[in-house]
Write a protein that holds these residues in place. Sequence first.
Motif, short mmCIF file in Angstrom:
data_model
loop_
_atom_site.label_atom_id
_atom_site.label_comp_id
_atom_site.label_asym_id
_atom_site.label_seq_id
_atom_site.Cartn_x
_atom_site.Cartn_y
_atom_site.Cartn_z
N LEU A 14 66.88 3.54 -92.87
CA LEU A 14 67.11 2.10 -92.68
C LEU A 14 66.20 1.27 -93.57
O LEU A 14 66.61 0.25 -94.15
CB LEU A 14 66.91 1.73 -91.21
CG LEU A 14 67.97 2.24 -90.23
CD1 LEU A 14 67.57 1.92 -88.79
CD2 LEU A 14 69.33 1.61 -90.54
N VAL A 15 64.93 1.69 -93.66
CA VAL A 15 63.98 0.98 -94.51
C VAL A 15 64.43 1.03 -95.96
O VAL A 15 64.40 0.03 -96.69
CB VAL A 15 62.57 1.56 -94.35
CG1 VAL A 15 61.63 1.01 -95.43
CG2 VAL A 15 62.01 1.24 -92.97
N LEU A 16 64.88 2.21 -96.39
CA LEU A 16 65.35 2.36 -97.76
C LEU A 16 66.56 1.48 -98.04
O LEU A 16 66.66 0.82 -99.08
CB LEU A 16 65.70 3.82 -98.05
CG LEU A 16 64.53 4.77 -98.30
CD1 LEU A 16 65.02 6.20 -98.41
CD2 LEU A 16 63.79 4.38 -99.58
N LEU A 17 67.49 1.45 -97.06
CA LEU A 17 68.70 0.64 -97.24
C LEU A 17 68.37 -0.84 -97.33
O LEU A 17 69.09 -1.61 -97.99
CB LEU A 17 69.66 0.89 -96.07
CG LEU A 17 70.35 2.26 -96.05
CD1 LEU A 17 71.17 2.43 -94.78
CD2 LEU A 17 71.25 2.43 -97.28
N LYS A 22 66.61 -5.05 -102.14
CA LYS A 22 65.73 -6.19 -102.41
C LYS A 22 64.89 -5.96 -103.66
O LYS A 22 64.71 -6.87 -104.48
CB LYS A 22 64.80 -6.44 -101.21
CG LYS A 22 65.51 -6.82 -99.91
CD LYS A 22 66.16 -8.18 -100.03
CE LYS A 22 66.80 -8.59 -98.71
NZ LYS A 22 67.53 -9.88 -98.83
N MET A 23 64.37 -4.73 -103.79
CA MET A 23 63.57 -4.41 -104.98
C MET A 23 64.43 -4.45 -106.24
O MET A 23 63.99 -4.92 -107.29
CB MET A 23 62.94 -3.02 -104.82
CG MET A 23 61.87 -2.94 -103.75
SD MET A 23 61.15 -1.29 -103.60
CE MET A 23 60.38 -1.10 -105.21
N TYR A 24 65.68 -4.01 -106.10
CA TYR A 24 66.60 -4.02 -107.25
C TYR A 24 66.88 -5.47 -107.68
O TYR A 24 66.81 -5.80 -108.87
CB TYR A 24 67.90 -3.32 -106.87
CG TYR A 24 68.96 -3.40 -107.95
CD1 TYR A 24 68.90 -2.59 -109.08
CD2 TYR A 24 70.02 -4.29 -107.82
CE1 TYR A 24 69.87 -2.67 -110.07
CE2 TYR A 24 71.00 -4.38 -108.80
CZ TYR A 24 70.92 -3.56 -109.92
OH TYR A 24 71.87 -3.64 -110.89
N ASN A 25 67.17 -6.33 -106.70
CA ASN A 25 67.43 -7.74 -107.01
C ASN A 25 66.21 -8.41 -107.64
O ASN A 25 66.32 -9.21 -108.57
CB ASN A 25 67.83 -8.50 -105.74
CG ASN A 25 69.21 -8.11 -105.26
OD1 ASN A 25 70.03 -7.64 -106.03
ND2 ASN A 25 69.46 -8.30 -103.97
N ALA A 26 65.02 -8.09 -107.10
CA ALA A 26 63.79 -8.66 -107.65
C ALA A 26 63.58 -8.21 -109.09
O ALA A 26 63.17 -9.00 -109.96
CB ALA A 26 62.59 -8.25 -106.79
N LEU A 27 63.88 -6.94 -109.37
CA LEU A 27 63.74 -6.42 -110.73
C LEU A 27 64.69 -7.14 -111.69
O LEU A 27 64.31 -7.48 -112.82
CB LEU A 27 64.02 -4.91 -110.74
CG LEU A 27 63.76 -4.17 -112.06
CD1 LEU A 27 62.29 -4.18 -112.40
CD2 LEU A 27 64.28 -2.75 -111.98
#
Length: 527
Positions: A14-17, A22-27
């Motif tokens: 769940l944490v990964l999902l 979010k990390m991808y969007n931030a990148l």
Amino acid sequence: MELITLMNPILALLVLLFVVPKMYNALIILVWQPFVLTRRFKKQGISGPKYRFLYGNIDEINKMKRESHLSVLDRNTNDIFPRIFPHYQKWTSLYGETFLYWNGTEPMLCISDLELVKQILSSKSGFFVKSKIRPEFFKLVGMKGLVFVEGVDWVRHRRILNPAFSIDRLKVFSSFFLNKIMIVTYVVICNNLIFDQTMTKVMVECTLRILEEWSNVTDEQKMEMNREFRRLTADIIATAAFGSSYNEGIEVFRTQEELKKCCVRCLTNVYIPGTLYLPTPSNIRIWKLDRKMKNLVKKVVDSRLASKKYYGDDLLGIMLKSCESERKERKLSVEEMIDECKTFFFGGYETNSNLLTWTTMLLSLHQDWQEKLRDEIFEECGKDKTPDSDTFSKLKLMNMVFLESLRLYGPVSYFSRDATKDLTLGHLKIPKGTTIAVWGSDADKFNPLRFENGVSRAASHPNALLAFSMGPRACIGQNFAMIEAKVVLTMILQRFRLSLSGEYKHAPVDHLTLTPQYGLPVMLQPL
């Protein structure tokens, strides 16, 4: 124990999902988008200062502005652009008149080609919309007011407000419609609503009150005119918006002025989404002021709605009357009315006081023009006659002076629009999401006679005067500001001769609108 062991992988999944997207969007926002957009514009021959992670070019801009604010200009110069926007001045010399810079992670394309500017501001396609602003500023002027709503909501607001700002309510002044081009003020929802004898009378009465305070000036005396004009325009706006609830109107103005100071302090910081909800001292102060302002306006709105018989002839009353004729689903909500009042307060008060301030500064410097205006006033209005709406159409020199003042010291220093899709503008290919900052420079000589044959002939390009925007999103309230300015200046010049104090420091600064950093000390000499 087995249950805990079983849950750990599920929790990790769940944490990964949640975290990975979010990390991808931030990148994408922080790294990939700046890299791709910089390359795309470079292929078109457009460059600019280097993007820096998260902050973009904000640190450079803040540093250059801090340094420029330490300087003081020669009071005889109107070349204020390098002081207000030192970063534009520097980057124009390095990268040309069209360049790309970064407001944090937001790409900003700067252009000054007048034909491209005209296409952007006049576009009705919906491809260029008002730029995103920081959430703090929505609390200042209202996110549901006419200035910031889009699409069908904008059409609905405009239709409801049109009766309040209808030309039928105005006494049409030909000098304000030079060659059928109307000069319009950005952000000012000043009300064309009441340009009859009644509204002029309100302006005159408010001006008389402040002139009575000056009546003890028997010899030449120094007066801080920027402060005095802010008091006066606040008085007029409070009366025009909440005439029958004046005390609440003044309190709304004071609260909004305090809120503006909080918002201006946020301008120099990079915006990180979500930080508005953190209980920082600044945010807590903004929340309190916003809540207070909403409660004040809502109290007046509820009181008017409860009466059901007489809504009043001020801005709020006319809005309520206009809503009566609309179907239920088309009416303005109480929240929307509150935001329209906030917009009206901020725009009308702020821009009008600055127009009077800079015009007074210019007339104090150019005594010959001050005397020309005084002669015109004495000829058309007399030395002690109270001005009325019939007088102002005859004050053609004064109209030219105000237009020249607006050209040199426009209340809004630049405009910006967001591209809602990938599009081509002239020879430029603009990616979706790019903010286009529209700015331009002009001759710095004070010469009101350039407007002698109308706005369209005042420069080599008919749309060169961009201090007040143009197109469908141009503000509908320029007439209120112009009449108010003429009332005030006429009554002052009937009574006083103006000259700059030796203490005056010529230091225009951009704090949402163009204001004098150290005020405007002027010597008043009774006639």
